[in-house]
Motif scaffolding. Structure first.
Motif, PDB file in Angstrom:
ATOM      1  N   LYS A   9     -23.038 -69.621   4.395  1.00 19.89           N
ATOM      2  CA  LYS A   9     -22.422 -70.775   4.403  1.00 19.89           C
ATOM      3  C   LYS A   9     -22.508 -71.648   5.512  1.00 19.89           C
ATOM      4  N   SER A  10     -21.879 -72.773   5.898  1.00 15.21           N
ATOM      5  CA  SER A  10     -22.216 -74.021   6.729  1.00 15.21           C
ATOM      6  C   SER A  10     -20.993 -73.973   7.895  1.00 15.21           C
ATOM      7  N   LEU A  11     -21.502 -74.391   9.080  1.00 13.09           N
ATOM      8  CA  LEU A  11     -20.485 -74.477  10.076  1.00 13.09           C
ATOM      9  C   LEU A  11     -20.461 -75.841  10.563  1.00 13.09           C
ATOM     10  N   GLY A  12     -19.358 -76.559  10.949  1.00 15.38           N
ATOM     11  CA  GLY A  12     -19.300 -77.901  11.187  1.00 15.38           C
ATOM     12  C   GLY A  12     -19.055 -77.742  12.740  1.00 15.38           C
ATOM     13  N   VAL A  13     -19.923 -78.769  13.532  1.00 16.35           N
ATOM     14  CA  VAL A  13     -19.605 -78.754  14.970  1.00 16.35           C
ATOM     15  C   VAL A  13     -19.197 -80.360  15.243  1.00 16.35           C
TER      16      VAL A  13
END
Length: 216
Positions: A91-95
């Motif tokens: 998965k990806s994590l947005g900052v």
């Protein structure tokens, strides 16, 4: 502020008193007296007070007291935990980094008290705009940071547009509020938290510079 400490403390004391009742009055045949309830009430009051102190300490260790958003230490800990899940599940994590435009002017014109009101209002708007799984933090001064676990394809456009719309809502206290927003994505834009923050910061100031150019 959550009630975990109070719930745990009251549960332990309640269980202790049930065991005390059965031990003295069922196994030792000690006559039942009304002072049992008096002592139980006293123990429960002490437990509630102790649990409340625990909840207060935990709250102030995790939250910014002005805006009721998370603080840096909590957000960094959450980042480390979430990236492990991202690596495991692909998965990806947005900052997302947000800077309030012309905040110094608001402080200089209306005073710091009014500036604090603005920060509180913006924090409320951000928490209302994001999803429950997302974390909103006050990153420092007039900057906020949002972590978006499992960010999908709509993140780059739809999610960011929703944040901009949050600042466009009308306010009786602050007729004009705008913000510069930049973001980065783990692991696409980097693996370290500081590296992702730097990427988001660069994008944020690029947005701020574009806004100033258009305004000029």
């Amino acid at each position: 502020m959550r009630y975990n400490g109070r719930i745990i403390a009251l549960s332990i004391v309640g269980l202790f008193n049930v065991m005390r009742y059965f031990y003295y009055h069922q196994y030792l045949d000690v006559p039942f007296k009304a002072d049992f309830f008096i002592l139980t009430s006293f123990f429960l009051i002490i437990a509630y007070w102790g649990g409340k102190q625990f909840d207060r300490v935990k709250y102030f260790s995790e939250k910014d007291p002005l805006t009721d958003t998370f603080n840096r230490r909590t957000i960094e800990r959450f980042f480390q935990k979430t990236t492990k899940v991202c690596d495991k599940n692909g998965k990806s994590l947005g900052v997302i980094l947000i800077d309030i435009n012309d905040f110094k002017g608001i402080n200089d014109t209306y005073g710091h008290h009014k500036g604090d009101e603005l920060l509180t209002e913006i924090a409320a708007r951000l928490k209302k705009s994001v999803e429950k799984k997302d974390l909103v933090a006050r990153w420092g001064g007039d900057e906020f940071l949002i972590l978006v676990p499992d960010c999908t394809d709509h993140f780059r456009v739809e999610y960011i547009n929703n944040l901009h719309q949050a600042f466009e809502e009308k306010s009786d206290s602050f007729p004009s509020i705008s913000a510069s927003i930049g973001f980065s994505i783990y692991p696409e834009d980097g693996l370290s938290f500081q590296g992702l923050i730097q990427k988001a910061d660069e994008a944020m100031y690029k947005h701020k510079k574009t806004r100033c150019t258009q305004a000029g």
